[in-house]
Scaffold this motif. Structure first.
Motif, mmCIF file in Angstrom:
data_model
loop_
_atom_site.group_PDB
_atom_site.id
_atom_site.type_symbol
_atom_site.label_atom_id
_atom_site.label_comp_id
_atom_site.label_asym_id
_atom_site.label_seq_id
_atom_site.Cartn_x
_atom_site.Cartn_y
_atom_site.Cartn_z
ATOM 1 N N LEU A 214 0.911 -1.777 -0.214
ATOM 2 C CA LEU A 214 0.462 -0.215 -0.191
ATOM 3 C C LEU A 214 0.770 1.180 -0.013
ATOM 4 O O LEU A 214 2.389 1.607 1.013
ATOM 5 N N SER A 215 0.576 2.571 -0.809
ATOM 6 C CA SER A 215 1.296 3.394 -1.101
ATOM 7 C C SER A 215 0.815 4.512 -0.242
ATOM 8 O O SER A 215 1.090 5.812 -0.203
ATOM 9 N N GLU A 216 -0.807 4.251 0.369
ATOM 10 C CA GLU A 216 -1.229 5.104 0.771
ATOM 11 C C GLU A 216 -2.586 4.484 1.501
ATOM 12 O O GLU A 216 -2.719 3.384 1.531
ATOM 13 N N VAL A 217 -3.084 5.180 3.251
ATOM 14 C CA VAL A 217 -3.979 4.605 3.980
ATOM 15 C C VAL A 217 -5.627 4.713 2.692
ATOM 16 O O VAL A 217 -5.722 5.242 2.004
ATOM 17 N N PRO A 218 -5.684 3.092 2.858
ATOM 18 C CA PRO A 218 -6.436 2.680 1.296
ATOM 19 C C PRO A 218 -7.931 3.123 1.603
ATOM 20 O O PRO A 218 -8.170 2.867 3.277
ATOM 21 N N LYS A 219 -9.031 3.697 0.977
ATOM 22 C CA LYS A 219 -10.227 4.002 1.205
ATOM 23 C C LYS A 219 -10.759 2.708 1.930
ATOM 24 O O LYS A 219 -11.851 2.904 2.839
ATOM 25 N N PHE A 220 -10.410 1.408 1.572
ATOM 26 C CA PHE A 220 -11.294 0.248 0.916
ATOM 27 C C PHE A 220 -11.556 -0.343 2.626
ATOM 28 O O PHE A 220 -12.761 -0.598 3.581
ATOM 29 N N ALA A 221 -10.547 0.568 3.428
ATOM 30 C CA ALA A 221 -10.391 -0.086 5.045
ATOM 31 C C ALA A 221 -10.179 0.688 6.138
ATOM 32 O O ALA A 221 -10.538 1.745 6.824
ATOM 33 N N THR A 222 -11.299 2.189 5.724
ATOM 34 C CA THR A 222 -11.662 3.526 6.775
ATOM 35 C C THR A 222 -12.660 3.885 5.802
ATOM 36 O O THR A 222 -13.151 5.624 6.205
ATOM 37 N N ARG A 223 -13.778 3.325 5.453
ATOM 38 C CA ARG A 223 -15.563 3.769 5.096
ATOM 39 C C ARG A 223 -15.962 3.799 6.493
ATOM 40 O O ARG A 223 -15.376 3.045 7.500
ATOM 41 N N SER A 224 -17.274 4.239 5.762
ATOM 42 C CA SER A 224 -18.326 4.362 7.759
ATOM 43 C C SER A 224 -18.985 2.981 7.975
ATOM 44 O O SER A 224 -19.331 3.354 9.247
ATOM 45 N N ASN A 225 -18.634 2.325 7.302
ATOM 46 C CA ASN A 225 -19.364 1.064 8.019
ATOM 47 C C ASN A 225 -18.747 -0.056 8.773
ATOM 48 O O ASN A 225 -18.634 -0.129 9.191
ATOM 49 N N LEU A 226 -17.499 0.854 8.478
ATOM 50 C CA LEU A 226 -16.070 0.328 9.436
ATOM 51 C C LEU A 226 -16.121 0.849 10.606
ATOM 52 O O LEU A 226 -15.006 0.229 11.608
ATOM 53 N N ARG A 227 -17.186 2.225 11.301
ATOM 54 C CA ARG A 227 -16.077 2.632 12.983
ATOM 55 C C ARG A 227 -16.733 1.960 14.024
ATOM 56 O O ARG A 227 -16.228 2.280 14.465
ATOM 57 N N SER A 235 0.896 -1.752 8.381
ATOM 58 C CA SER A 235 3.025 -1.917 8.967
ATOM 59 C C SER A 235 2.990 -2.264 7.416
ATOM 60 O O SER A 235 2.776 -2.940 6.766
ATOM 61 N N THR A 236 4.661 -1.860 7.199
ATOM 62 C CA THR A 236 4.918 -2.650 6.581
ATOM 63 C C THR A 236 4.546 -2.493 5.332
ATOM 64 O O THR A 236 4.603 -3.363 4.453
ATOM 65 N N ASN A 237 4.198 -1.063 5.185
ATOM 66 C CA ASN A 237 4.456 -0.719 3.865
ATOM 67 C C ASN A 237 4.661 0.311 3.202
ATOM 68 O O ASN A 237 6.081 0.672 3.794
ATOM 69 N N GLU A 238 4.044 1.258 2.065
ATOM 70 C CA GLU A 238 5.375 2.433 1.357
ATOM 71 C C GLU A 238 4.193 3.679 1.609
ATOM 72 O O GLU A 238 4.504 4.095 0.585
ATOM 73 N N ILE A 239 3.272 3.919 2.520
ATOM 74 C CA ILE A 239 3.049 4.685 2.882
ATOM 75 C C ILE A 239 3.838 5.975 3.060
ATOM 76 O O ILE A 239 4.559 6.027 4.275
#
Length: 419
Positions: A214-227, A235-239
């Motif tokens: 991952l080069s950025e915080v992914p949108k699929f992991a921060t959606r409103s339904n994941l509250r 960890s250990t990505n390319e952000i």
């Protein structure tokens, strides 16, 4: 001569016979209460009907590391009470459609560390009660649309260490997976994953995206339904940066955020503010040179911050005001000094550290002494073994601590050359 030849031929015949017996050896199975546990260290094996089938009262079967290469139909025939099946650490490359049918009470299915590349649609159709499915360590690439749909009770799904490419997956693959609490995609390539792939999740608690390219915080992991999420591993990505203050805006219940071992250089001062219940934020092994003055301010549940292994030269006390910080790790950075009365200022703001780690920095000796005096005064735990007088821990014996940024480069260079 002829007798010796006959003896040699007989010996070879016995070797061939013994080898044939070894090749055909079945796993050894023992009953342990209502469980069956099988072992096999001799040869590869094709699982067939008869080894563990036809046991009406058995609730658990363990076939871990039994060198199974294939499972024939009816291998699990007539197991009406089976709740737990472990097929991990074998050599299974394919599951035939119907091979898992016939035992509908199963709650836990472990097929991890095999050689599976795909699942036929319908393979889980007879598993209405399945709650835990472990598929890590296989060779899965594509997840067939609909394969998880029958698993309405599924709450724990581990897909880590496969060959999944998020960008290639159908965005509706988990459309019926509303009850998943634990989801592990680690060690797959989840870059480019459709934003709505986890849109059906309603009660997610833990999401692991470690080593996912991952080069950025992914949108699929921060959606409103994941509250509902409490633990997010990135960890250990390319952000490289956290410059969007709204990136975590829906994760108000998150308790642990792991951003270790990325390439983060830039952090927006408000990026963590939505994490109202955050207890632990891990930012070690990044590329940060400084942090904003108010980065963690007023995060009232925050108790653990790890900033180790960066390039930080200064850490402002204001950054921690209004928290319940107990553990702060500043080790392996570029500090030559901390703010005067650093721990006293923290205590005046309501922060009472129990652990402070600060080893392997280019400390001025006078500045380090000030820290140690405070540490002992307030009985704060630290890496005492690093300061036993047996090794150099600071770079100059000057009488006064020089708390000016203009001196940092000089002392850092000295540290690099001396220690």
């Amino acid at each position: 001569m002829r007798g010796n030849l006959m003896l040699e031929m007989n010996s070879k015949a016995w070797i061939i016979l013994l080898a044939a017996i070894a090749v055909k050896a079945d796993p050894t199975c023992t009953h342990q209460g209502t469980d069956i546990v099988c072992t096999n260290e001799i040869s590869d094996y094709i699982l067939k009907r008869g080894l563990v089938s036809e046991h009406s009262s058995i609730t658990g079967i363990t076939l871990r590391n039994c060198r199974i290469t294939h499972i024939e139909l009816e291998s699990f025939h007539k197991l009406p009470a089976l709740e737990y099946l472990d097929l991990s650490v074998n050599k299974i490359s394919r599951l035939e459609l119907g091979v898992l049918d016939g035992f509908k009470k199963t709650i836990v299915l472990n097929i991890s560390h095999n050689r599976l590349t795909e699942f036929p649609l319908g393979v889980f159709d007879q598993k209405p009660n399945l709650e835990i499915l472990d598929l890590k360590g296989n060779r899965l690439e594509n997840l067939e649309l609909g394969v998880f749909d029958p698993l309405h009770k599924l709450r724990h799904l581990d897909l880590s260490s496969n060959k999944i490419k998020g960008r290639s997956q159908n965005p509706y693959i988990f459309d019926q997976s509303t009850q998943i609490k634990f989801m592990d995609f680690s060690r797959n390539d989840m870059s480019g994953t459709p934003e709505n792939m986890l849109a059906a999740f309603e009660v997610i608690d833990f999401l692991n995206l470690d080593r996912c390219s991952l080069s950025e915080v992914p949108k699929f992991a921060t959606r409103s339904n994941l509250r509902t999420m409490k633990h997010l591993l990135l960890s250990t990505n390319e952000i490289t940066k956290l410059d969007n203050p709204a990136v975590f805006s829906y994760l108000e219940n998150l308790e642990k955020l792991n951003l270790v071992a990325n390439y983060i250089t830039e952090v927006h001062q408000d990026v963590f503010k939505p994490l109202k219940k955050a207890q632990e934020i891990l930012l070690s092994h990044n590329k940060m040179v400084n942090i904003p003055e108010t980065l963690f301010q007023n995060m009232r549940y925050l108790t653990n911050i790890d900033l180790s292994n960066n390039f930080l030269e200064n850490v402002p006390v204001n950054a921690f005001r209004g928290t319940k910080l107990k553990v702060l790790n500043l080790s392996n950075n570029r500090f030559t000094y901390l703010q005067d009365n650093f721990n006293l200022e923290l205590r005046n703001s309501g922060v009472k550290l129990s652990h402070l780690f600060f080893q392997n920095n280019p400390w001025q000796c006078a500045c380090l002494n000030d820290i140690l005096v405070e540490i002992k005064k307030y009985e704060i735990h630290y890496n005492g073994d690093k300061y036993d007088g047996r090794r150099p821990v600071c770079v100059t014996n000057e009488f006064a601590c020089k708390r000016q940024p203009s001196f940092n480069e000089f002392y850092s260079d000295l540290y690099d050359n001396v220690i």
